[in-house]
Write a protein that holds these residues in place. Structure first.
Motif, mmCIF file in Angstrom:
data_model
loop_
_atom_site.group_PDB
_atom_site.id
_atom_site.type_symbol
_atom_site.label_atom_id
_atom_site.label_comp_id
_atom_site.label_asym_id
_atom_site.label_seq_id
_atom_site.Cartn_x
_atom_site.Cartn_y
_atom_site.Cartn_z
ATOM 1 N N VAL A 19 74.436 39.276 79.476
ATOM 2 C CA VAL A 19 74.837 40.735 79.422
ATOM 3 C C VAL A 19 74.983 41.148 78.131
ATOM 4 O O VAL A 19 75.202 40.323 77.327
ATOM 5 N N ASP A 20 74.390 42.350 77.764
ATOM 6 C CA ASP A 20 74.110 42.978 76.519
ATOM 7 C C ASP A 20 75.454 43.651 76.398
ATOM 8 O O ASP A 20 75.454 44.684 77.181
ATOM 9 N N PRO A 21 76.229 43.617 75.395
ATOM 10 C CA PRO A 21 77.323 44.339 75.406
ATOM 11 C C PRO A 21 77.187 45.878 74.917
ATOM 12 O O PRO A 21 78.090 46.485 75.217
ATOM 13 N N GLU A 22 76.095 46.117 74.250
ATOM 14 C CA GLU A 22 75.478 47.277 74.099
ATOM 15 C C GLU A 22 75.077 48.178 75.285
ATOM 16 O O GLU A 22 75.177 49.364 75.163
ATOM 17 N N ARG A 23 74.983 47.494 76.404
ATOM 18 C CA ARG A 23 74.316 48.279 77.533
ATOM 19 C C ARG A 23 74.804 47.735 78.694
ATOM 20 O O ARG A 23 74.390 46.965 79.598
ATOM 21 N N PRO A 24 76.338 47.644 78.818
ATOM 22 C CA PRO A 24 76.902 47.152 80.017
ATOM 23 C C PRO A 24 76.424 47.902 81.403
ATOM 24 O O PRO A 24 75.846 48.895 81.399
ATOM 25 N N GLU A 25 76.630 46.825 82.385
ATOM 26 C CA GLU A 25 76.312 47.341 83.774
ATOM 27 C C GLU A 25 77.207 46.930 84.566
ATOM 28 O O GLU A 25 77.564 45.881 84.632
ATOM 29 N N ARG A 26 77.349 47.656 85.810
ATOM 30 C CA ARG A 26 78.289 47.209 86.893
ATOM 31 C C ARG A 26 77.263 46.213 88.019
ATOM 32 O O ARG A 26 76.114 46.404 88.140
ATOM 33 N N PHE A 27 78.269 45.297 88.311
ATOM 34 C CA PHE A 27 77.817 44.332 89.599
ATOM 35 C C PHE A 27 78.301 44.456 90.648
ATOM 36 O O PHE A 27 79.742 44.705 90.679
ATOM 37 N N PRO A 28 77.619 44.239 91.809
ATOM 38 C CA PRO A 28 78.327 44.494 93.077
ATOM 39 C C PRO A 28 79.286 43.122 93.549
ATOM 40 O O PRO A 28 79.072 41.997 93.273
ATOM 41 N N ALA A 29 80.230 43.256 94.333
ATOM 42 C CA ALA A 29 81.104 42.543 94.988
ATOM 43 C C ALA A 29 81.744 43.007 96.271
ATOM 44 O O ALA A 29 82.003 44.167 96.353
ATOM 45 N N LYS A 30 82.126 42.095 97.162
ATOM 46 C CA LYS A 30 83.011 42.608 98.406
ATOM 47 C C LYS A 30 84.330 41.867 98.490
ATOM 48 O O LYS A 30 84.230 40.701 98.092
ATOM 49 N N ILE A 31 85.190 42.668 98.718
ATOM 50 C CA ILE A 31 86.549 42.183 99.129
ATOM 51 C C ILE A 31 87.050 42.686 100.403
ATOM 52 O O ILE A 31 86.785 43.617 101.012
ATOM 53 N N LEU A 32 87.789 41.678 100.949
ATOM 54 C CA LEU A 32 88.283 42.023 102.423
ATOM 55 C C LEU A 32 89.918 42.130 102.428
ATOM 56 O O LEU A 32 90.478 41.153 101.729
ATOM 57 N N VAL A 33 90.361 43.081 102.691
ATOM 58 C CA VAL A 33 91.793 43.621 102.469
ATOM 59 C C VAL A 33 92.231 43.780 103.675
ATOM 60 O O VAL A 33 91.831 44.566 104.534
ATOM 61 N N THR A 34 93.389 43.245 103.747
ATOM 62 C CA THR A 34 94.432 43.469 104.969
ATOM 63 C C THR A 34 95.598 44.006 104.973
ATOM 64 O O THR A 34 96.408 43.681 103.926
ATOM 65 N N ALA A 35 95.788 45.407 105.422
ATOM 66 C CA ALA A 35 96.873 46.100 105.100
ATOM 67 C C ALA A 35 97.384 46.629 106.175
ATOM 68 O O ALA A 35 97.165 46.719 107.251
ATOM 69 N N ASP A 89 82.859 42.400 85.388
ATOM 70 C CA ASP A 89 82.719 40.768 85.433
ATOM 71 C C ASP A 89 83.648 40.326 86.168
ATOM 72 O O ASP A 89 84.442 41.043 87.125
ATOM 73 N N LEU A 90 83.731 38.943 86.236
ATOM 74 C CA LEU A 90 84.696 38.085 87.178
ATOM 75 C C LEU A 90 86.232 38.435 86.661
ATOM 76 O O LEU A 90 87.103 38.704 87.715
ATOM 77 N N ASP A 91 86.508 38.713 85.678
ATOM 78 C CA ASP A 91 87.899 39.081 84.981
ATOM 79 C C ASP A 91 88.200 40.496 85.663
ATOM 80 O O ASP A 91 89.424 40.575 85.976
ATOM 81 N N HIS A 92 87.385 41.562 85.643
ATOM 82 C CA HIS A 92 87.634 42.795 85.937
ATOM 83 C C HIS A 92 87.980 42.724 87.597
ATOM 84 O O HIS A 92 88.711 43.296 87.944
ATOM 85 N N LEU A 93 87.031 41.916 88.175
ATOM 86 C CA LEU A 93 87.105 41.868 89.666
ATOM 87 C C LEU A 93 88.475 41.158 90.147
ATOM 88 O O LEU A 93 89.326 41.752 90.880
ATOM 89 N N THR A 94 88.902 40.074 89.279
ATOM 90 C CA THR A 94 90.230 39.354 89.627
ATOM 91 C C THR A 94 91.281 40.463 89.316
ATOM 92 O O THR A 94 92.300 40.358 90.027
ATOM 93 N N HIS A 95 91.460 41.023 88.180
ATOM 94 C CA HIS A 95 92.238 42.314 88.002
ATOM 95 C C HIS A 95 92.420 43.399 88.912
ATOM 96 O O HIS A 95 93.626 43.592 89.444
ATOM 97 N N VAL A 124 78.909 38.475 90.163
ATOM 98 C CA VAL A 124 79.408 39.137 88.683
ATOM 99 C C VAL A 124 79.185 38.270 87.814
ATOM 100 O O VAL A 124 79.391 37.047 87.898
ATOM 101 N N PRO A 125 79.241 38.846 86.538
ATOM 102 C CA PRO A 125 79.117 37.719 85.312
ATOM 103 C C PRO A 125 80.487 36.942 85.171
ATOM 104 O O PRO A 125 81.457 37.537 85.615
ATOM 105 N N GLY A 126 80.243 35.749 85.113
ATOM 106 C CA GLY A 126 81.312 34.857 85.092
ATOM 107 C C GLY A 126 81.524 33.835 86.401
ATOM 108 O O GLY A 126 81.741 32.886 86.454
ATOM 109 N N ASP A 127 80.626 34.470 87.334
ATOM 110 C CA ASP A 127 80.582 33.652 88.590
ATOM 111 C C ASP A 127 79.133 32.548 88.359
ATOM 112 O O ASP A 127 78.275 32.742 87.375
#
Length: 538
Positions: A453-469, A513-519, A413-416
């Motif tokens: 990244v073009d701020p006028e044409r935003p796009e989502r990017f893939p990421a994986k998270i492992l959750v233990t619940a 982006d990375l901030d979004h994923l961290t949030h 993701v952007p930021g990586d």
């Protein structure tokens, strides 16, 4: 010369006190010889001021009851040294040794070691159990008179052996010899003392840091240095048996994280980690609070902790301090906090949490070119420059829009930090720089990749998270709600491992982006049903 005649003075004072209490006693005193003092200081690594047995006295009374009465008289007359009392009468040693040991601060403020015992106990201590048995049978009496047939008195062999031992030990008794070696019997531990005489047992190799935390966690956290056997020594010094350790403290001290590599006990390591986390949390909390105060002022509102406390449920946070810390770390947008406290607030004056696009900076760098089919990435061939582009044609077909570009499993993701791998017949694969799969492409041609990244044409990017619940109804719904409210998109969910009380799920999400994923990850982790959240690349 200052203490000349002190042995006689102490003996006279003891006899007078005991006689005044109606006790008949014999008092024997000695001053430790210079060689013995030096040897003990050398073996124990201590200073002269720390020796408590330079002056030693034995008080011999008529009965066990008189032993305890003598102890009471002595402690009433002089101050006892804490933790220097041992009762071997009620609990004899394995060799049948019996005596009461105590240390007092006597005349002229000198530490004096006392041993209180009966005549029988004194004979056992001096000559041993076997010699005492001979003495009780009357053999020892032959030393002082003729035999039954008028022959010369027969010498007790145990008395001869004792005189030999005295000669070998420079006039000291065997107990002092044992005192230098008994602690070394415990090869896996060291026994140290506080200035007040408290015994602290530690693993071998322990340092003053371990000692401080063994005394008390607060002492360890406030530790600034150590005085070992009267000398200032580094906190990395390994302690030895018999060391007297004084911990220097300061209220302003915070244990540095590097101490964890110095300490060896689990208690010390755990306390250091906790203190480091608390210190970092306090720093972030103060930073976050200042950021919120400034943001509220720009929005035209007054900030107050009481107002924020009422909005904790809407922010999925446990306390005001937790909100401050997450804002300080950049994990919680300031705008979200203002909306939670003042729902109808105008946030036009509050800066957006999203990072500035690097599109302009990227375009000004030499050697970069776009692959038209991938709008959010730019590539640079290794060693390329303006002159190189004029002299040769790049050996890929990116300029004709027919190079396939895809993200490797795990996504980025952007930021990586990312890198591209050009494989013949496959095109360009995009890897997050920490992806373990990069090892499989060591022999391929790597190319630099940067986000565009073009701020006028935003796009989502893939990421994986492992959750233990927790494995209970509604867990997945809570996690999905957090992701949805944060603006993320769930692409796939797979149960990796399930047990009776918990489950591990692999969630593929699409983020900005990375901030979004961290949030999103922090929001998921804040749920009580969630144990851990981590990003994965496999």
């Amino acid at each position: 010369a200052r203490n000349q005649g002190l042995v006689g003075e102490i003996s006279a004072a003891l006899k007078a006190r005991l006689a005044g209490a109606g006790l008949e006693a014999e008092v024997y005193g000695r001053e430790k010889k210079p060689f013995s003092i030096w040897r003990k200081m050398e073996n124990r690594g201590i200073s002269l001021e720390q020796l408590s047995d330079i002056y030693g006295f034995r008080v011999v009374v008529g009965s066990v009851d008189a032993c305890y009465r003598a102890l009471g008289v002595i402690h009433s007359a002089w101050r006892a040294v804490p933790d220097r009392f041992k009762d071997y009468i009620s609990t004899p040693k394995q060799n049948n040794y019996q005596s009461i040991h105590t240390t007092i601060v006597g005349p002229r403020h000198q530490r004096v070691e006392l041993q209180i015992r009966t005549a029988d106990m004194h004979h056992v201590a001096e000559y041993g159990v076997a010699a005492h048995a001979l003495y009780k049978d009357g053999i020892a009496g032959a030393e002082h008179g003729a035999g039954a047939n008028g022959s010369q008195p027969r010498e007790n062999p145990y008395m001869w052996l004792r005189r030999l031992v005295d000669t070998l030990l420079e006039g000291d008794n065997p107990e002092e010899f044992l005192e230098h070696t008994k602690l070394e019997l415990f090869q896996d531990q060291v026994f140290c003392f506080t200035p007040k005489g408290r015994l602290i047992a530690l693993p071998r190799g322990a340092t003053p840091i371990d000692f401080a935390y063994a005394v008390h966690t607060d002492i360890g956290n406030a530790c600034t240095g150590a005085v070992i056997n009267g000398r200032h020594l580094p906190l990395t010094t390994q302690l030895r048996n018999g060391d007297e350790v004084e911990v220097l403290v300061s209220k302003a001290q915070t244990p540095p994280a590097a101490w964890e590599k110095i300490a060896i006990t689990g208690k010390a390591k755990s306390a250091i980690r906790r203190a480091a986390r608390d210190a970092l949390r306090r720093q972030y909390s103060e930073l976050g609070r200042q950021l919120l105060i400034a943001a509220f002022q720009r929005a035209g509102f007054d900030y107050a902790d009481d107002k924020l406390k009422k909005a904790l449920m809407r922010l999925s946070q446990k306390s005001v301090e937790e909100v401050h810390a997450t804002v300080g770390r950049g994990e919680l947008p300031i705008a979200d906090v203002i909306r939670a406290v003042v729902p109808d607030a105008d946030l036009s004056n509050v800066p957006a949490p999203r990072k500035r696009s690097r599109r302009e900076r990227g375009q000004s760098e030499e050697g970069w070119f776009n692959v038209s089919k991938v709008f959010n990435l730019k590539f640079r061939w290794p060693g390329s420059s303006a002159e190189a582009r004029q002299a040769q044609v790049l050996p890929i077909r990116g300029l004709r829009n027919d190079v396939p570009v895809k993200f490797e499993e795990g996504g980025a993701v952007p930021g990586d930090r990312i890198v591209g791998v050009l494989s013949e017949g496959e095109g360009i694969r995009i890897f997050q720089i920490h992806s373990p799969k990069l090892k499989e492409y060591e022999n391929e041609r790597w190319i630099d990749v940067t986000w565009d990244v073009d701020p006028e044409r935003p796009e989502r990017f893939p990421a994986k998270i492992l959750v233990t619940a927790l494995n209970e109804p509604g867990t997945l719904a809570q996690i999905a709600q957090v992701i949805g409210e944060a603006g993320g998109n769930i692409d796939n969910v797979r149960m990796v491992r399930r047990a009776k009380d918990f489950t591990e799920m692999l969630i593929e999400v699409e983020v900005w982006d990375l901030d979004h994923l961290t949030h999103i990850m922090n929001g998921v982790k804040a749920r009580l049903v969630v144990s851990s959240v981590e990003r994965v690349f496999n």
